[in-house]
Motif scaffolding. Structure first.
Motif, PDB file in Angstrom:
ATOM      1  N   UNK A  27       0.704  -1.282  -0.019  1.00  0.00           N
ATOM      2  CA  UNK A  27      -0.048  -0.074   0.089  1.00  0.00           C
ATOM      3  C   UNK A  27       1.023   1.301  -0.050  1.00  0.00           C
ATOM      4  N   UNK A  28       2.038   1.156   0.667  1.00  0.00           N
ATOM      5  CA  UNK A  28       2.860   2.157   0.827  1.00  0.00           C
ATOM      6  C   UNK A  28       3.219   2.662  -0.693  1.00  0.00           C
ATOM      7  N   UNK A  29       3.854   1.542  -1.508  1.00  0.00           N
ATOM      8  CA  UNK A  29       4.155   1.917  -2.775  1.00  0.00           C
ATOM      9  C   UNK A  29       3.078   2.332  -3.435  1.00  0.00           C
ATOM     10  N   UNK A  30       1.765   1.872  -3.468  1.00  0.00           N
ATOM     11  CA  UNK A  30       0.863   2.198  -4.531  1.00  0.00           C
ATOM     12  C   UNK A  30       0.449   3.876  -4.036  1.00  0.00           C
ATOM     13  N   UNK A  31       0.679   4.197  -2.651  1.00  0.00           N
ATOM     14  CA  UNK A  31       0.547   5.565  -2.249  1.00  0.00           C
ATOM     15  C   UNK A  31       1.333   6.435  -3.099  1.00  0.00           C
ATOM     16  N   UNK A  86      -5.214  10.594  -1.003  1.00  0.00           N
ATOM     17  CA  UNK A  86      -3.825  10.428  -0.369  1.00  0.00           C
ATOM     18  C   UNK A  86      -3.680  11.548   0.565  1.00  0.00           C
ATOM     19  N   UNK A  87      -3.270  11.046   1.675  1.00  0.00           N
ATOM     20  CA  UNK A  87      -3.142  12.098   2.899  1.00  0.00           C
ATOM     21  C   UNK A  87      -1.542  12.991   2.650  1.00  0.00           C
ATOM     22  N   UNK A  88      -1.756  14.068   3.132  1.00  0.00           N
ATOM     23  CA  UNK A  88      -0.699  15.158   3.058  1.00  0.00           C
ATOM     24  C   UNK A  88       0.588  14.368   3.457  1.00  0.00           C
ATOM     25  N   UNK A  89       1.510  14.514   2.335  1.00  0.00           N
ATOM     26  CA  UNK A  89       2.938  13.685   2.853  1.00  0.00           C
ATOM     27  C   UNK A  89       3.007  12.294   2.514  1.00  0.00           C
ATOM     28  N   UNK A  90       1.816  11.837   1.964  1.00  0.00           N
ATOM     29  CA  UNK A  90       1.663  10.175   1.818  1.00  0.00           C
ATOM     30  C   UNK A  90       2.759   9.842   0.714  1.00  0.00           C
ATOM     31  N   UNK A  91       3.130   8.655   0.860  1.00  0.00           N
ATOM     32  CA  UNK A  91       4.339   8.013   0.187  1.00  0.00           C
ATOM     33  C   UNK A  91       5.849   8.119   0.765  1.00  0.00           C
ATOM     34  N   UNK A  92       5.744   8.851   2.008  1.00  0.00           N
ATOM     35  CA  UNK A  92       6.845   8.498   2.800  1.00  0.00           C
ATOM     36  C   UNK A  92       6.530   8.551   4.079  1.00  0.00           C
ATOM     37  N   UNK A 100      -6.167   6.498   5.355  1.00  0.00           N
ATOM     38  CA  UNK A 100      -7.174   5.696   5.272  1.00  0.00           C
ATOM     39  C   UNK A 100      -7.357   4.876   4.073  1.00  0.00           C
ATOM     40  N   UNK A 101      -6.746   5.513   3.028  1.00  0.00           N
ATOM     41  CA  UNK A 101      -7.002   4.495   1.877  1.00  0.00           C
ATOM     42  C   UNK A 101      -5.728   3.292   1.779  1.00  0.00           C
ATOM     43  N   UNK A 102      -4.752   3.574   2.537  1.00  0.00           N
ATOM     44  CA  UNK A 102      -3.788   2.521   2.497  1.00  0.00           C
ATOM     45  C   UNK A 102      -4.198   1.421   3.620  1.00  0.00           C
ATOM     46  N   UNK A 103      -4.806   1.843   4.395  1.00  0.00           N
ATOM     47  CA  UNK A 103      -5.335   0.966   5.299  1.00  0.00           C
ATOM     48  C   UNK A 103      -6.426   0.016   4.909  1.00  0.00           C
ATOM     49  N   UNK A 104      -7.207   0.604   3.875  1.00  0.00           N
ATOM     50  CA  UNK A 104      -8.412  -0.255   3.389  1.00  0.00           C
ATOM     51  C   UNK A 104      -7.641  -1.217   2.398  1.00  0.00           C
ATOM     52  N   UNK A 105      -6.895  -0.779   1.451  1.00  0.00           N
ATOM     53  CA  UNK A 105      -6.109  -1.351   0.590  1.00  0.00           C
ATOM     54  C   UNK A 105      -5.412  -2.498   1.127  1.00  0.00           C
ATOM     55  N   UNK A 106      -4.501  -2.345   2.161  1.00  0.00           N
ATOM     56  CA  UNK A 106      -3.892  -3.362   2.857  1.00  0.00           C
ATOM     57  C   UNK A 106      -4.682  -4.344   3.393  1.00  0.00           C
ATOM     58  N   UNK A 107      -5.986  -4.028   4.089  1.00  0.00           N
ATOM     59  CA  UNK A 107      -6.705  -5.060   4.661  1.00  0.00           C
ATOM     60  C   UNK A 107      -7.463  -6.014   3.506  1.00  0.00           C
ATOM     61  N   UNK A 108      -7.625  -5.571   2.299  1.00  0.00           N
ATOM     62  CA  UNK A 108      -8.171  -6.232   1.440  1.00  0.00           C
ATOM     63  C   UNK A 108      -7.369  -7.242   0.528  1.00  0.00           C
TER      64      UNK A 108
END
Length: 892
Positions: free
Chosen positions: A419-423, A561-567, A575-583
């Motif tokens: 999810x980190x990579x996708x963000x 994407x949250x502010x500063x997401x990607x690092x 929130x998006x990363x958490x949902x994607x990771x759970x799926x």
């Protein structure tokens, strides 16, 4: 009742507003907010009033951006208005788009399209007086040198503007029209002839066949042609009757009215009122799609981890111009076992995710210097900046290396790492597919180098996923129809007429990743960005077997994407990363803590290994093959590597016993014991270098070996041999001869060569280059609309003219100024003041004074829509209002 009839009946009979500013002023707040939302460039800075908003909406840069964000039919409607009379009625616009035969789809779609053009302030005016914004008309209308995007040329009046009256009368006579007494009526008569379909048909009945062929070639554009000083008879026939009119010496044009008659009244060959449908290329079970995507996601993680492991002790050097060299990219591709363009994608993805960076970091430290709260504005220089300056002065090469964020990323569960990579991938503007191509200056674009940002990339990437999400789960889209849909939604304008019929889509050919694209070809760039988005989504595991996976749909449905997401953890914690990771997590296999040892000195890992086991096994053995199961091979060199790292033979035996599901093969036990027995028997130190060994026969064997000649060995004592080579070269030479020497320190202790990781200082990942200003949020829109309304009330409020400076800044004496504002504060009235700020900028303000004290007046400024305080000595004068502005809010 038809849609266009309902549209006409719903409009008032009055001619509508007289200007764009008046049209905007008549809008409600919701409509004004919709304009600012669709054209965010109008908000920077916030306009002071509606007049300034209208002026800004008519500038060339803003109009170009607005046109580029229209769909194909909306752009066709704007192009039709550009060749229509100014102003034009709704019926005239409909006729240009639908033609003489009519078109139900065009008629049904046009009301919403006109409303869209109105909302974006590209069209204004009443039902019978539709006006295209002047700048848009200049951009889309034909001229003497180029045609309209519709393929239409200038009108008869425009083409004959420099023609002599006698020549115009001669054309009338040849066309069978009566002689007129002035040029204006002659041009009108010729225009009327060409606009009449039946009369044009009658005129062409007597035309030579070659003349009709010329008109057929010119009718859909471009309408210009070349003629010689002595044109052929069939061209002379057209010139004599005005069907071809000269524009410049040797150039003729088909007049717009004649072209429209020959086209049957259509401005476009193929109107496209409905968006193309995305076809389904294949249909698979959603479970199969998710499983395939999960496997790709796991492979993506393995690839990124392999890349970062290979750079763990310091990666390749940074080119002087920035980026990786071609040689280093080839080496990286060899390590990852992928083609070079694909290796460039993984390198760029790790860079965008903040996992790798340059260890010099000259630009990044500059930004960090100003972000530090304790930084001195002029003299502060942190340790990292001093280190970078020292590296530059010493000439030490800059290298790429993992960042500290890599260690945090590596400790996350696999789904969160993905999810980190996708963000980082989804909003990124760097286009790795351009690597290897040429920029506008004919320089090669390199991985991690400058010039790779393309602002349309995130929009294309997201739109591709949205269109795939519009299909049923398990359905894979046809790439050709997907590309055609994107072309319809964002048609690219060009200097010449646009082709009305696109090229046939390629079928049966899978596009290759990379290859670059011409720097000055935006249409080819958008096509490539679409192809790359599909391939990247497949490589990352967003899609599986060409269809969007369940966790891929979550990328579009969760919070942005949250502010500063990607690092940092902000990406993994959004929130998006958490949902994607759970799926995704259920689709990834659990890491294993065991391997299967085999008698042929190999170990098979039947799945992903837990990180400590994978790292230890990576030191003890060499990876022989990858895939669903990874095969490791034990060799004397790999075992010696583990011993060099400080492991003993006993520890290696215990490690294998603990993590093997099969008995440890006897050949592997013998290999470890044999290498350990010989390891450290020879000691290498610095003389230039020397070899010492308690066993004199071993030194005798070395001195007798011809391969030792290059080391230039000399015996100093029965157990010591000196060499003219440095210790590293000596160790490598002895190992090539089959020995296993160990390095020792100046004190005679064995030096343990544990590999140590190299990390860059803390880095910020590259920020995406936005495609224009960001979309405003609801809070900003509400504040902006209030400010524009307040400024407009202030600008349009009637005031009494002062005799000192009518129409300019009010000019009154200090005593009169003080008395007027004091009286206004007592009565609650508003006054008009002139103000000069500390920088000398003059402005006019509508102020409702609240209190006057200490040389300052405080009141509600209707111009700024807030309470402000002004120094009395900076007020040039005061003018009373003739009447209170309608709808003005009371002073606060």
């Amino acid at each position: 009742m038809s849609a266009e009839q309902q549209h006409r009946d719903g409009q008032a009979a009055d001619p509508g507003p007289r200007s764009l500013a008046q049209a905007l002023r008549e809008r409600d707040d919701a409509s004004l907010g919709a304009l600012l939302r669709s054209r965010p460039d109008l908000l920077h800075p916030v306009p002071t009033d509606v007049t300034q908003l209208a002026t800004r909406a008519g500038t060339r840069a803003s109009v170009l951006r607005a046109l580029e964000h229209l769909d194909r039919f909306a752009l066709q409607a704007a192009e039709a208005l550009a060749v229509a009379p100014d102003p034009a009625s709704y019926q005239e616009l409909l006729d240009l788009l639908a033609g003489d035969d009519g078109d139900e789809e065009v008629a049904g779609a046009l009301p919403a399209t006109v409303a869209l053009l109105r909302e974006r302030a590209l069209v204004w005016g009443g039902e019978d007086r539709l006006r295209l914004v002047r700048t848009a008309r200049e951009l889309l209308a034909p001229s003497a040198s180029h045609s309209s995007p519709t393929g239409l040329g200038p009108s008869v009046a425009e083409a004959t503007s420099g023609m002599s009256p006698g020549r115009i009368q001669a054309i009338l006579t040849a066309a069978g029209l009566p002689h007129t007494h002035d040029t204006v009526s002659a041009v009108a008569a010729l225009s009327g002839l060409f606009a009449d379909r039946e009369r044009v048909a009658e005129l062409l009945e007597g035309a030579p066949e070659a003349s009709r062929e010329v008109l057929t070639r010119l009718v859909w554009g471009p309408p210009y042609g070349q003629v010689t000083a002595e044109p052929a008879a069939h061209l002379r026939w057209l010139l004599d009757r005005g069907l071809l009119l000269p524009t410049t010496p040797g150039t003729v044009v088909l007049p717009r009215e004649a072209a429209l008659s020959l086209r049957g009244g259509r401005a476009h060959r193929v109107p496209e009122p409905t968006r193309p449908r995305v076809a389904v290329a294949a249909e698979r079970k959603p479970q199969v799609v998710d499983a395939a995507a999960g496997g790709q996601a796991l492979a993506a993680l393995d690839t990124v981890e392999e890349l970062l492991r290979s750079w763990d002790e310091g990666g390749p050097a940074v080119l002087r111009a920035g980026g990786l060299s071609i040689r280093d990219l080839k080496r990286t591709a060899t390590v990852l076992e992928v083609p070079e363009p694909v290796a460039a994608f993984w390198v760029e993805l790790a860079y965008a995710a903040g996992l790798i960076a340059s260890d010099g970091g000259y630009v990044e430290e500059h930004h960090e210097r100003h972000d530090r709260p304790d930084a001195d504005a002029e003299g502060y220089e942190d340790e990292e900046t001093r280190d970078a300056r020292t590296r530059r002065r010493s000439g030490e090469a800059e290298h790429y290396a993992p960042t500290p964020e890599y260690d945090a990323w590596r400790d996350l569960p696999p789904a969160e790492r993905w999810a980190w990579l996708l963000e980082a991938w989804l909003p990124g503007t760097r286009a790795p597919g351009l690597i290897g191509g040429r920029d506008g200056r004919d320089r090669t674009l390199s991985a991690l180098g400058p010039g790779l940002d393309r602002s349309p990339a995130p929009e294309v990437r997201r739109r591709v996923l949205e269109l795939m999400a519009g299909l049923e789960p398990g359905q894979a889209p046809d790439p050709a129809t997907l590309l055609e849909r994107l072309r319809w939604e964002r048609p690219l304008r060009s200097a010449g007429p646009r082709r009305e019929q696109p090229e046939p889509p390629r079928t049966g050919v899978r596009p290759a990743y990379g290859g670059g694209v011409a720097a000055n070809d935006p249409e080819a760039l958008r096509t490539k960005l679409t192809e790359w988005a599909l391939l990247e989504a497949e490589m990352l595991g967003v899609t599986g077997r060409g269809a969007l996976a369940t966790h891929g749909r979550a990328l579009l449905g969760a919070e942005g994407r949250s502010e500063g997401a990607g690092a940092g953890t902000a990406a993994a914690g959004s929130a998006r990363a958490a949902v994607v990771a759970a799926l995704l997590a259920p689709l990834l296999p659990e890491p294993l803590d065991h391997v299967l040892l085999q008698a042929d000195l190999t170990a098979v890992a039947p799945g992903p290994l837990v990180r400590p086991l994978a790292e230890a096994l990576g030191v003890l053995a060499d990876v022989e093959s990858k895939g669903g199961a990874t095969v490791y091979r034990f060799t004397p060199g790999s075992v010696r590597r583990a011993l060099d790292a400080g492991r003993s033979a006993t520890e290696l035996h215990a490690f294998l016993d603990r993590h093997s599901r099969t008995p440890v093969p006897q050949p592997l036990t013998y290999l470890i014991d044999d290498v350990a027995r010989r390891h450290g028997l020879l000691r290498v130190g610095a003389a230039s270098s020397y070899v010492r060994c308690d066993d004199e026969s071993v030194l005798d064997e070395i001195l007798a070996d011809r391969r030792a000649t290059a080391l230039r060995l000399r015996r100093l004592a029965p157990t010591v041999v000196a060499a003219q080579a440095d210790p590293r070269t000596l160790i490598e030479g002895l190992r090539a001869m089959g020995f296993a020497p160990a390095a020792e320190s100046a004190e005679g202790d064995v030096m343990i060569a544990r590999p140590h990781a190299h990390r860059t200082p803390p880095r910020t990942p590259p920020a995406p280059v936005p495609d224009g200003p960001p979309a405003p949020d609801a809070t900003l829109l509400t504040a902006a609309v209030r400010a524009v309304r307040a400024g407009d009330r202030a600008a349009t409020a009637p005031r009494k003219e002062t005799p000192q400076a009518p129409g300019g800044l009010p000019r009154t004496s200090p005593a009169d100024t003080l008395a007027t504002v004091q009286a206004a504060a007592m009565t609650g009235d508003s006054v008009w003041i002139g103000h000069v700020n500390a920088e000398g900028a003059a402005s006019q303000r509508l102020l409702a004074p609240l209190r006057v004290e200490g040389g300052y007046v405080t009141g509600y400024d209707h111009t700024a829509d807030e309470v402000r305080t002004y120094a009395l000595h900076r007020i040039t004068g005061v003018a009373e209002l003739a009447d209170e502005p309608d709808g003005a809010e009371p002073a606060r």
